[in-house]
Design an enzyme around this catalytic site. Structure first.
Site, PDB file in Angstrom:
ATOM      1  N   TYR A  19      -0.189 -27.227 -10.366  1.00 13.58           N
ATOM      2  CA  TYR A  19      -0.994 -27.682  -9.045  1.00 13.58           C
ATOM      3  C   TYR A  19      -1.467 -29.069  -9.400  1.00 13.58           C
ATOM      4  O   TYR A  19      -1.471 -29.910  -8.526  1.00 13.58           O
ATOM      5  CB  TYR A  19      -2.340 -26.655  -9.127  1.00 13.58           C
ATOM      6  CG  TYR A  19      -3.338 -26.893  -7.939  1.00 13.58           C
ATOM      7  CD1 TYR A  19      -3.065 -26.690  -6.829  1.00 13.58           C
ATOM      8  CD2 TYR A  19      -4.150 -27.854  -8.087  1.00 13.58           C
ATOM      9  CE1 TYR A  19      -3.806 -26.977  -5.723  1.00 13.58           C
ATOM     10  CE2 TYR A  19      -5.134 -28.082  -7.265  1.00 13.58           C
ATOM     11  CZ  TYR A  19      -4.914 -27.747  -5.827  1.00 13.58           C
ATOM     12  OH  TYR A  19      -5.888 -28.100  -4.761  1.00 13.58           O
ATOM     13  N   ALA A  47      -0.166 -31.530 -11.203  1.00  5.19           N
ATOM     14  CA  ALA A  47       1.050 -32.403 -11.157  1.00  5.19           C
ATOM     15  C   ALA A  47       1.166 -32.729  -9.656  1.00  5.19           C
ATOM     16  O   ALA A  47       1.724 -33.882  -9.375  1.00  5.19           O
ATOM     17  CB  ALA A  47       2.113 -31.813 -11.976  1.00  5.19           C
ATOM     18  N   LYS A  59      -0.646 -32.499  -6.939  1.00  6.63           N
ATOM     19  CA  LYS A  59      -1.397 -33.370  -6.130  1.00  6.63           C
ATOM     20  C   LYS A  59      -1.674 -34.831  -6.610  1.00  6.63           C
ATOM     21  O   LYS A  59      -1.952 -35.355  -5.901  1.00  6.63           O
ATOM     22  CB  LYS A  59      -2.888 -32.345  -6.376  1.00  6.63           C
ATOM     23  CG  LYS A  59      -3.077 -31.030  -6.024  1.00  6.63           C
ATOM     24  CD  LYS A  59      -2.434 -30.936  -4.513  1.00  6.63           C
ATOM     25  CE  LYS A  59      -2.596 -29.811  -3.901  1.00  6.63           C
ATOM     26  NZ  LYS A  59      -2.329 -29.516  -2.364  1.00  6.63           N
TER      27      LYS A  59
END
Length: 332
Positions: free
Chosen positions: A165, A167, A169
């Site tokens: 998640y 990585a 974002k």
């Protein structure tokens, strides 16, 4: 002059076509309804056909000029191209495209199956790239358009035990910055990023969970409609980025000033919670296929979270803030 500062203060959404991905529940549904209140024409995309039809009905009752549903999986680039093509064929133009579809996988990096991490990246990062790649030719043809990426504070603040998640974002933030550089030659095409704090949506109930423990968002959680209002404001007045919720501003600043300390405190808080949380079975959640439940806007966290736990988490959060402030003072 920066093109983001040279915009009209207000303009109606009536007659404007807005495409929203991940619109079948949670933040996406809230965003769709808010654009409906503004009188927009809506194209709502998501994996859950029946849930999308419910949102279409709500939007039409709320004030949308028109609303249609198109079942779409954003990890499929061809399907997203078809979404843009169909939206253009129905309404003759696309004025706003909101990238919103996203998933979460929780668990230590080594305990999370690599195929789960792959799918998180495909959905959260590549899904947004697919959306931008599909809509930009229409924006360029029109010489105008607004791309809005709902990223979350996770784009600034890392989340240990949700590495895929994080990585995705962080990657989205870099993508938006690079794309803005390419689009400077088109002064009426905007790329806007939204960074909301934790929202009271069903999203975490849908998450893949490899912690073996019951998951819940860290308080305070915000009303998704707060994000929806901010997204519609971006469609009126485009800005490169907007942070939604005071806690999001705090987390963004704390990681900027003290990245190692804020990251390590967050890891310790999560580890402490996982030690005492109830045991639950491991699950892939909605990573590979949508779930039937949780198509509403709200997840119920603000109403059903035990007050004692909300208080404890809030105390931990503001204790961390105080620690960061004191450390800054002692280093002067």
């Amino acid at each position: 002059m920066n093109k983001y500062t040279n915009t009209k203060d207000k303009q109606s959404m009536k007659g404007k076509t807005v495409v929203i991905t991940g619109a079948s529940g949670g933040a996406g549904r809230a965003i769709a309804v808010e654009f409906a209140r503004a009188g927009a024409k809506l194209v709502l995309a998501g994996r859950r056909s029946m849930a999308l039809e419910e949102v279409v009905e709500e939007c039409n009752e709320t004030g949308a000029e028109s609303a249609v549903a198109i079942t779409t999986d954003v990890t499929d680039a061809a399907a997203v191209l078809l979404l843009a093509k169909t939206a253009f064929e129905i309404y003759g133009r696309i004025d706003v495209w909101v990238n919103n579809a996203g998933i979460l996988a929780a668990g230590s990096f080594t305990d999370t199956p690599i195929e789960i991490l792959d799918q998180v990246i495909k959905t959260n990062l590549m899904g947004y790239l697919h959306g931008a790649h599909a809509v930009l030719p229409y924006f360029i043809g029109q010489q105008r358009g607004i791309l809005i990426n709902n990223i979350s504070i996770g784009g600034w603040f890392p989340v240990p035990y949700a590495t895929g998640y994080s990585a995705s974002k962080f990657g989205l933030r870099g993508f938006s910055e690079a794309l803005r550089g390419e689009l400077t030659k088109w002064p009426e095409i905007y790329v806007c990023d939204a960074f909301p704090a934790f929202l009271d949506t069903p999203g975490i109930r849908h998450a893949a969970n490899f912690t073996g423990r019951y998951l819940k968002p860290a308080p305070p959680v915000y009303d998704p409609r707060k994000l929806a209002v901010a997204i519609v404001k971006l469609a009126h007045n485009p800005k490169p980025s907007v942070t939604i919720g005071s806690i999001a501003t705090f987390l963004r600043l704390s990681h900027f000033l003290f990245p190692a300390l804020s990251r390590n405190i967050t890891a310790k808080v999560i580890e402490s919670y996982l030690k005492v949380a109830d045991h639950v079975p491991l699950t892939n959640g909605n990573v590979f296929r949508p779930l039937k439940y949780g198509s509403g806007v709200y997840g119920g966290w603000s109403r059903f979270s035990p007050p004692s736990r909300r208080k404890t988490a809030t105390v931990l959060l503001f204790t961390s803030a105080a620690a960061l402030f004191l450390l800054k003072m002692t280093r002067r």
